[in-house]
Design an enzyme around this catalytic site. Structure first.
Site, short mmCIF file in Angstrom:
data_model
loop_
_atom_site.label_atom_id
_atom_site.label_comp_id
_atom_site.label_asym_id
_atom_site.label_seq_id
_atom_site.Cartn_x
_atom_site.Cartn_y
_atom_site.Cartn_z
CE LYS A 22 -1.74 1.58 4.02
NZ LYS A 22 -1.45 3.01 4.29
CG ASN A 23 2.26 2.66 3.52
OD1 ASN A 23 1.11 2.97 3.22
ND2 ASN A 23 2.64 2.43 4.76
NE ARG A 92 -1.34 11.88 7.36
CZ ARG A 92 -0.83 13.05 7.08
NH1 ARG A 92 -1.60 14.08 7.09
NH2 ARG A 92 0.41 13.21 6.74
CB CYS A 116 -5.55 10.14 11.34
SG CYS A 116 -3.88 9.61 11.68
NE ARG A 121 0.17 10.74 9.96
CZ ARG A 121 -0.36 9.69 9.32
NH1 ARG A 121 -1.46 9.14 9.77
NH2 ARG A 121 0.21 9.23 8.22
CG ASP A 305 3.17 1.66 9.53
OD1 ASP A 305 3.40 1.88 8.33
OD2 ASP A 305 2.82 2.56 10.33
NE ARG A 397 -7.47 4.54 5.43
CZ ARG A 397 -6.73 5.45 6.06
NH1 ARG A 397 -6.99 5.77 7.31
NH2 ARG A 397 -5.74 6.06 5.44
C1 EPZ Z 1 4.02 7.12 6.05
O1 EPZ Z 1 3.21 8.16 6.57
C2 EPZ Z 1 3.13 5.88 6.00
N1 EPZ Z 1 1.99 6.13 5.12
C3 EPZ Z 1 2.65 5.56 7.41
O2 EPZ Z 1 1.87 4.36 7.34
C4 EPZ Z 1 3.87 5.31 8.29
O3 EPZ Z 1 3.45 5.03 9.60
C5 EPZ Z 1 4.77 6.56 8.27
O4 EPZ Z 1 5.14 6.85 6.91
C6 EPZ Z 1 6.05 6.35 9.08
O5 EPZ Z 1 6.76 5.27 8.59
C7 EPZ Z 1 2.17 6.05 3.79
O6 EPZ Z 1 3.26 5.79 3.30
C8 EPZ Z 1 0.96 6.28 2.94
P1 EPZ Z 1 5.94 10.70 8.02
P2 EPZ Z 1 3.74 9.70 6.51
O7 EPZ Z 1 5.78 11.91 7.18
O8 EPZ Z 1 4.46 9.94 5.26
C9 EPZ Z 1 5.63 13.96 11.47
C10 EPZ Z 1 0.03 2.98 7.69
O9 EPZ Z 1 -0.48 2.50 8.71
N2 EPZ Z 1 5.59 14.92 10.33
O10 EPZ Z 1 7.21 9.93 7.95
O11 EPZ Z 1 2.59 10.58 6.85
C11 EPZ Z 1 4.37 13.13 11.54
O12 EPZ Z 1 3.36 13.79 12.26
C12 EPZ Z 1 0.49 4.43 7.71
O13 EPZ Z 1 0.22 2.37 6.61
C13 EPZ Z 1 5.63 16.28 10.61
O14 EPZ Z 1 5.71 16.70 11.78
O15 EPZ Z 1 4.76 9.68 7.74
C14 EPZ Z 1 4.84 11.88 12.23
O16 EPZ Z 1 4.86 12.11 13.62
C15 EPZ Z 1 0.24 5.10 9.05
N3 EPZ Z 1 5.56 17.15 9.57
C16 EPZ Z 1 6.28 11.70 11.73
O17 EPZ Z 1 6.68 12.99 11.23
C17 EPZ Z 1 5.47 16.72 8.27
O18 EPZ Z 1 5.44 17.57 7.36
C18 EPZ Z 1 6.41 10.68 10.60
O19 EPZ Z 1 5.61 11.10 9.53
C19 EPZ Z 1 5.42 15.33 8.01
C20 EPZ Z 1 5.48 14.44 9.05
#
Ligand code: EPZ
Length: 418
Positions: A22-23, A92, A116, A121, A305, A397
């Site tokens: 998915k990711n 998202r 969420c 996020r 995850d 999802r």
């Molecule tokens: C990706 O989300 C994955 N989703 C998530 O999987 C996964 O948990 C996450 O990466 C971490 O590995 C997809 O790939 C579609 P991040 P993403 O930006 O890109 C903070 C699942 O269950 N942050 O690495 O949103 C954020 O709040 C999902 O499949 C900021 O502060 O993750 C979080 O605390 C859940 N500002 C941390 O960084 C930003 O601009 C990691 O977020 C972006 C992120």
């Protein structure tokens, strides 16, 4: 709304096939916005998030077709540049439309994705990166508006290795003349899969999987033909399902090398994991697992995850372990549900202390997000007696044909409409 009914407490046996990631699929589908030419992406899992992406790409003006794991995107007319609230709020990852649309049209508008259940996020890291490449960011009625007279190659250093921000900026830089260097990048395998797809479109992306990625922009990109990598989080979920419920299972069409840290932790806890080129076999610990503490980190650290399914595995350990969640601020919502099944877990901020108990007991439980939902399934399969799992739309999802795959592995599982 549907429920899962699972009668657990007996060892698993059998084999099942892992779906496409998915990711990895989500950013790769958004990458088709970078070209007018026809693209075909294979091994795309049939999930709610893919359906949401399909809807958004169609809304933007792509002609999309999906069937038998193949996703085809064509473009005949002009594209819209605005991703509206009622589509973005469903997923998202819709924010990943921003990089491609900004690169192609020098403007885009999208609804600020809401938080969420696992956290706020924010998308500040994405926006800071776009600004570094020459975009102006304004806000209006809950939307983010990105405009750029001219985008320019540059150097972007992420304050945190955000997966989505790394993907968004890679896609944007692919069409910006000159060489852009992205630093402190996320190193997840899905980033490498996106880079491989972009390079098949004629992009020049080097260093994906490392902390520094170099993108040399080109004037236009070709249509994409690509098969998405296997889902490492689905793989890890089924590995922990077997480790927690007991038994011996084989997982086909997967990539063991993307799960090294999880495999090592499982072996430390007493499970056996035999790895092959594109499959693996899990044999659960003979008795109760040994307690092994983990802390989630960006890849190659322990994946956030898989934190919830790991907690289930440790809830039956022969001792006390700790689970530290360093990626999201609110990702322990599965803990109280596990306590209702007899687990002994206390949460102190970003740390959960798990005192192993001999047996979990079936109960009615609720899903709060994709991976907490997966943890309920793992716990129900390990628990003695019947469990009813509510709000399984969260699980839909992220897990394709889950009930069938559970049955493949010998779990007494069914889905009922309520
Ligand atoms: C990706 O989300 C994955 N989703 C998530 O999987 C996964 O948990 C996450 O990466 C971490 O590995 C997809 O790939 C579609 P991040 P993403 O930006 O890109 C903070 C699942 O269950 N942050 O690495 O949103 C954020 O709040 C999902 O499949 C900021 O502060 O993750 C979080 O605390 C859940 N500002 C941390 O960084 C930003 O601009 C990691 O977020 C972006 C992120």
């Amino acid at each position: 709304m549907d429920n899962f009914i699972i009668r657990g407490g007996r060892p698993l046996s059998g084999q099942t096939t892992i779906s496409g990631s998915k990711n990895a699929a989500l950013p790769i589908l958004f990458a088709t916005l970078l070209t007018r030419e026809k693209s075909e992406v294979r091994n795309v899992p049939e999930l709610m998030d893919i359906k949401s992406t399909f809807e958004l790409l169609n809304y933007l003006g792509k002609n999309c077709f999906y069937g038998y794991g193949s996703f085809v995107a064509e473009e005949h007319g002009s594209l819209k540049h605005h991703a509206p609230y009622d589509l973005v709020r469903k997923m998202r990852a819709s924010v990943l439309a921003a990089g491609p649309l900004l690169a192609r049209f020098r403007k885009t508008r999208f609804s600020m994705p809401g938080g969420c259940s696992i956290g706020m996020r924010p998308i500040d890291i994405h926006l800071e990166g776009f600004k570094k490449l020459g975009a102006q960011v304004t806000y209006e009625k809950g939307d983010v508006i990105l405009t750029a007279k001219r985008l320019r190659a540059g150097r972007v250093k992420f304050r945190f290795p955000s997966v989505g921000a790394t993907e968004n900026l890679m896609m944007c830089a692919a069409l910006i003349e000159g060489t852009t260097v992205l630093e402190n990048c996320a190193r997840e395998p899905e980033i490498e899969d996106l880079a491989a797809a972009l390079n098949k479109m004629g992009a020049r992306v080097e260093g994906a999987g490392k902390t520094a990625i170099k993108v040399t922009g080109v004037t236009r990109l070709k249509g994409l033909k690509h098969a998405v990598m296997p889902d490492r989080i689905e793989t890890g979920t089924f590995m922990l399902l077997c480790a927690a419920a007991g038994g011996r299972v084989r997982l086909l069409n997967t990539a063991p090398k993307t799960l090294t840290v999880v495999i090592n932790a499982m072996r430390k806890a007493g499970a056996r994991v035999n790895c092959y080129k594109d499959s693996l076999e899990v044999i659960s610990p003979a008795g109760r697992p040994k307690p092994v503490s983990v802390a989630t980190k960006p890849h190659p650290g322990f994946p956030t995850d898989l934190q919830a399914p790991w907690m289930v595995f440790m809830s039956r350990a022969n001792g006390t372990s700790e689970v530290h969640e360093h990626i999201f601020e609110n990702r322990f919502m599965h803990a109280p549900e596990l306590v209702r099944m007899g687990a002994d877990i206390t949460v102190h901020g970003q740390k959960a202390v798990v005192k192993g108990v001999p047996q979990l007991l079936g109960a009615p439980v609720m899903c709060s997000d994709i991976r907490a939902g997966a943890a309920m399934v793992v716990a129900a399969a390990a628990a003695k007696g019947k469990s009813v799992i509510r709000r399984v739309y969260h699980i839909d999802r992220g897990y394709e044909r889950l009930v069938q795959k559970l049955k493949d592995l010998g779990v007494d599982a069914s889905r009922v409409k309520v």
